[in-house]
Design an enzyme around this catalytic site. Structure first.
Site, mmCIF file in Angstrom:
data_model
loop_
_atom_site.group_PDB
_atom_site.id
_atom_site.type_symbol
_atom_site.label_atom_id
_atom_site.label_comp_id
_atom_site.label_asym_id
_atom_site.label_seq_id
_atom_site.Cartn_x
_atom_site.Cartn_y
_atom_site.Cartn_z
ATOM 1 N N ARG A 199 0.589 -0.705 0.227
ATOM 2 C CA ARG A 199 -0.334 0.203 -0.061
ATOM 3 C C ARG A 199 1.215 1.446 -0.189
ATOM 4 O O ARG A 199 2.152 1.162 0.986
ATOM 5 C CB ARG A 199 -0.991 0.132 0.936
ATOM 6 C CG ARG A 199 -2.151 -1.029 1.344
ATOM 7 C CD ARG A 199 -3.178 0.102 0.392
ATOM 8 N NE ARG A 199 -4.455 -1.690 0.040
ATOM 9 C CZ ARG A 199 -4.903 -2.378 -0.214
ATOM 10 N NH1 ARG A 199 -3.001 -2.799 -0.976
ATOM 11 N NH2 ARG A 199 -5.744 -3.176 -0.115
ATOM 12 N N GLU B 7 -4.358 7.560 -5.235
ATOM 13 C CA GLU B 7 -4.230 7.197 -5.662
ATOM 14 C C GLU B 7 -5.271 7.358 -5.751
ATOM 15 O O GLU B 7 -6.752 8.456 -5.292
ATOM 16 C CB GLU B 7 -4.169 5.217 -5.709
ATOM 17 C CG GLU B 7 -3.348 4.168 -5.727
ATOM 18 C CD GLU B 7 -3.193 2.883 -5.273
ATOM 19 O OE1 GLU B 7 -4.527 2.813 -5.638
ATOM 20 O OE2 GLU B 7 -1.797 2.712 -4.990
ATOM 21 N N HIS C 222 -0.721 0.010 -9.851
ATOM 22 C CA HIS C 222 -1.936 -0.267 -8.871
ATOM 23 C C HIS C 222 -3.050 -1.724 -9.426
ATOM 24 O O HIS C 222 -3.556 -1.516 -9.579
ATOM 25 C CB HIS C 222 -3.188 -0.235 -8.340
ATOM 26 C CG HIS C 222 -3.520 -0.828 -6.751
ATOM 27 N ND1 HIS C 222 -3.836 -0.787 -5.228
ATOM 28 C CD2 HIS C 222 -2.900 -2.033 -6.524
ATOM 29 C CE1 HIS C 222 -4.057 -1.832 -4.493
ATOM 30 N NE2 HIS C 222 -3.571 -2.242 -5.360
HETATM 31 C C1 8YV Z 1 -6.758 -4.969 -5.809
HETATM 32 C C2 8YV Z 1 -5.443 -5.392 -3.839
HETATM 33 O O1 8YV Z 1 -6.724 -3.362 -6.572
HETATM 34 O O2 8YV Z 1 -6.053 -7.294 -2.535
HETATM 35 C C3 8YV Z 1 -5.501 -5.975 -2.160
HETATM 36 O O3 8YV Z 1 -5.426 -6.253 -1.356
HETATM 37 O O4 8YV Z 1 -4.671 -4.199 -3.263
HETATM 38 C C4 8YV Z 1 -5.463 -5.292 -5.257
HETATM 39 O O5 8YV Z 1 -5.868 -7.262 -5.281
HETATM 40 C C5 8YV Z 1 -8.035 -4.459 -5.020
HETATM 41 O O6 8YV Z 1 -8.613 -5.104 -3.958
HETATM 42 C C6 8YV Z 1 -8.880 -3.760 -5.796
HETATM 43 O O7 8YV Z 1 -10.007 -3.301 -5.655
#
Ligand code: 8YV
Length: 330
Positions: free
Chosen positions: A249, A278, A296
């Site tokens: 993150r 983001e 991302h």
């Molecule tokens: C995805 C993520 O971008 O799983 C996560 O924590 O950051 C990513 O797999 C997100 O969840 C999709 O919106």
């Protein structure tokens, strides 16, 4: 209704229906279509005023929220949903949800672990190779026609056999270590606690880890416990020959300190799939040739997102059927 006690992801059976379901934010098409078709899900409006009207009408009905881990259910929204029982997250991270508040309210949560581990670890490997070997920058060089006008591209950093520090040796961190071991890299790590049988060298703090390696790969969950874990001191410990890769993150890295270290030559480069605010990426980062920037996309393959969607729906169905979650968190 009896107040649920919920040990191990279960709640006592209740006669009250579990639902309605609330969709928060955009989700994978399979999830959106199933929510609408099978569960007649409510959808939280994006517009602030519409949202208020919606909550005035429906807040008291909602029992289950489905959202991406980045969007989540924050403290304020949780406070508006008095009958919320479960938050089903699409994603392994769930830092968009106030986990402490959810625990205090007895709200259960699920996420989508394992199914995205390989895709995210592949992304870390790609960023690792790209930021050391400067493949994206070299691609831009060819496209600009500079190969023909200025000659060969400058030499870059060797990627195999380097010392790499993994910050957070969880599922994704271990999958990154596995890939880099195949490149002959020496793996070091920092975790809150040493991982028994990890087979890699443990360091007691992020700064100690950074001081021992050439490249630091960030793979810890986001959220209040990891905010700015990679601060100016950690970046200085990594040093002017050091590289940073982040697939976790944006909040884990002090972005201001990162920009300063890169601009002042106190860090050799960075490969970033995630960013603090983001989709905003600071112009200062976008100007730097020794930074690889991705929007991302760590888990963003057709196959992985489909598997995440299916696991999200399995969690939802399980909750609605008997108050259990397939992959509970918290
Ligand atoms: C995805 C993520 O971008 O799983 C996560 O924590 O950051 C990513 O797999 C997100 O969840 C999709 O919106």
């Amino acid at each position: 209704m009896t107040e649920p006690t919920r040990p191990g992801g279960t709640v006592p059976q209740s006669t009250a229906p579990r639902g309605p379901v609330l969709q928060i934010g955009a989700l994978h098409p399979l999830v959106e279509e199933t929510l609408a078709a099978d569960h007649s899900a409510l959808r939280l409006p994006a517009d602030a005023r519409d949202r208020e009207d919606f909550l005035d009408r429906h807040a008291g009905e909602v029992r289950v929220a489905v959202c991406s881990g980045r969007t989540g259910v924050d403290r304020e929204l949780m406070g508006r949903l008095p009958r919320l029982e479960a938050v089903v997250h699409f994603g392994v991270g769930y830092d968009g949800t106030d986990a402490a508040e959810a625990a205090a309210r007895g709200i259960r949560m699920s996420n989508t672990p394992d199914v995205l581990t390989d895709a995210v670890a592949d992304t870390a490997l790609a960023l690792y190779l790209d930021v050391l070997r400067r493949f994206s920058a070299a691609d831009r060089f060819v496209r600009r026609g500079e190969w023909e006008t200025t000659g060969d591209y400058p030499l870059t950093e060797h990627a195999s056999g380097r010392r790499v520090g993994i910050l957070g040796l969880g599922r994704i961190g271990r999958a990154v270590a596995h890939r880099l071991t195949a490149l002959g890299c020496e793996i070091h790590y920092h975790n809150r606690r040493p991982v028994p049988g990890a087979g890699h060298r443990y360091h007691g703090s992020p700064a100690e880890l950074a001081a021992a390696v050439d490249v630091l790969v960030v793979a810890v969950p986001g959220g209040p416990d990891s905010t700015a874990l990679v601060d100016a001191a950690v970046l200085d410990a990594l040093g002017p020959q050091g590289f940073l890769v982040n697939v976790a993150r944006g909040t884990v890295v002090d972005e201001t300190a990162l920009v300063a270290a890169l601009e002042e030559g106190r860090l050799a480069g960075a490969g970033l799939d995630v960013h603090r605010a983001e989709p905003h990426v600071p112009p200062a980062l976008r100007r730097l040739e020794n930074v690889v920037l991705l929007p991302h996309v760590g888990s963003a393959t057709v196959q992985t997102r489909r598997a995440m969607a299916e696991l999200t729906l399995r969690n939802l169905r399980s909750w609605l059927a008997d108050g259990t979650l397939v992959t509970p968190v918290g």
